[in-house]
Design a protein around this motif. Structure first.
Motif: not given
Length: 435
Positions: A348-352, A398, A393
């Motif tokens: 999974d991406f990390i977008v935070d 994410w 988020q």
């Protein structure tokens, strides 16, 4: 409190995630955007996306990413991206010697493709070598025991060319770029406020301070050096890449072939008509470069240390060619390298936002070797976050995760990968040294 459209925003990294973020921010009306990149050119040599081509396949074991990639493929067909997208299809198989894990993974991917209403009309089962040749007549090798499927919905993108196009488009939109010595970020600078610590900007390696209201770290495999708070949640990992140089006639004969992927061997693309290079990648657990003090893997800071492929990987690539294009199996391999990317243990991406920093730093990372296919849309993940209520988020998977302190094989048991990770120090050629 979020940033305004005129506030200063700094993006660290001029690769796929950084460039797409700059594009989407500018399209949303943000007017004060700066990108900092340590290489002298874009596409940067340090970026995993600075590559001849990347697979764009929609089917995932997880419907969440399948739907995202379908959206991305629609965007690949828009004017900015269309010149770099080639919907040649995806021939996805296993050989007769494939381990059960590879067979089971193939079945899950095939089931995903055949069950999705958007993809299903483009999917054709492959039962044997004759079926492979029907899908791609150019494959004149023995293709021993191959079976799987062909998905005509998929294809590939010329990745470096796509990055260059977005670089030009964002420059034209007013995004500022700091490259080389001026763009090499040494640290994020923090101030103490009544509410706690908050990022004030960044300092580059030449000692200059650049203030900003928001820092977005999209530094690919280098993210762990700038954001040590990640711990082992994001680590640097690499896979091998090599090429065969063809004649004009050989390139013409292979034009239009689907991306050919044997899950237990590796994959290749149609050759690039400008360079006559046919790109190959083996399958495996990949390579890490662990700092013994922290247990975190970092990409080598020197490009020269990654300018090779391990003997085992070269052997596997030649086996793939022997199965499919035997006339190329003994050719010299050129432009050999390890391709480093930012990996998470669940893909999974990390977008935070980094917690407790007053929403002043965002980490945009964890492409995990499958993020580039979403290049046209990944920047929208950042604009969506900036517009999210309460700066939270909304997509739970994410979100920022508590620092992982566990050691061991990094992501060796991800369902779609085969093999265990190895340390870079174990596979370096003679006379090379580990950084």
């Amino acid at each position: 409190m979020g940033v305004s459209k005129s506030d200063s925003i700094i993006i660290v990294g001029g690769g796929a995630f950084g460039l797409s973020t700059a594009l989407h921010l500018s399209q949303k009306g943000y007017t004060n955007i700066s990108v900092f990149e340590k290489d002298n050119n874009i596409p940067p040599r340090f970026s995993a996306a600075n590559d001849l081509n990347k697979i764009v396949r929609a089917e995932y074991e997880d419907d969440f990413y399948t739907d995202l990639t379908i959206k991305a493929i629609e965007a690949w067909k828009t004017p900015l991206f269309a010149p770099h997208f080639h919907q040649t299809g995806f021939l996805h198989c296993v050989s007769g010697d494939a381990p059960q894990k590879a067979v089971d993974t193939l079945k899950r991917f095939q089931a995903s493709a055949e069950s999705h209403p958007k993809i299903q009309p483009h999917v054709y089962p492959i039962q044997n070598a004759d079926g492979v040749r029907d899908a791609c007549w150019q494959l004149d090798g023995p293709i021993l025991g191959w079976h799987g499927y062909l998905n005509r919905f998929d294809g590939y993108a010329h990745s470096a060319n796509a990055l260059a196009a977005v670089y030009r488009a964002t420059q034209a939109a007013g995004v500022r770029f700091f490259l080389g010595e001026q763009g090499a970020v040494d640290e994020i600078v923090y101030d103490s406020t009544l509410e706690g610590r908050k990022a004030a900007g960044i300092r580059t390696k030449n000692g200059r301070f650049h203030p900003s209201s928001l820092v977005i770290v999209a530094a690919g495999a280098a993210v762990g050096r700038l954001v040590p708070e990640l711990g082992r949640n994001v680590v640097a990992k690499s896979w091998s890449v090599a090429h065969v140089h063809l004649t004009d006639e050989e390139t013409s004969a292979l034009r239009g072939i689907p991306v050919t992927y044997a899950r237990d061997l590796g994959f290749f693309f149609e050759p690039d008509p400008k360079t006559n290079l046919l790109k190959l990648c083996p399958m495996g657990g990949g390579y890490i470069n662990t700092d013994p003090k922290t247990g975190v893997s970092h990409a080598p800071e020197s490009l020269s240390e990654s300018a090779f492929v391990p003997v085992e990987d070269e052997r596997q690539m030649r086996k793939l060619l022997a199965h499919t294009l035997p006339s190329l199996a003994d050719r010299p391999l050129v432009n050999k390298s390890l391709c480093w990317f930012a990996d998470t243990n669940d893909s999974d991406f990390i977008v935070d936002y980094i917690p407790n920093l007053s929403s002043s730093v965002i980490v945009f990372s964890g492409d995990s070797g499958h993020g580039f296919k979403m290049f046209p849309i990944v920047g929208s993940f950042i604009t969506d976050l900036l517009e999210a209520p309460g700066t939270q988020q909304p997509i739970a998977r994410w979100r920022w995760k508590k620092a992982n302190g566990q050691a061991g094989d990094w992501a060796g048991d991800v369902s779609w990968r085969l093999g265990q990770s190895k340390e870079l120090s174990e596979i370096l050629p003679p006379k090379a040294s580990k950084l």
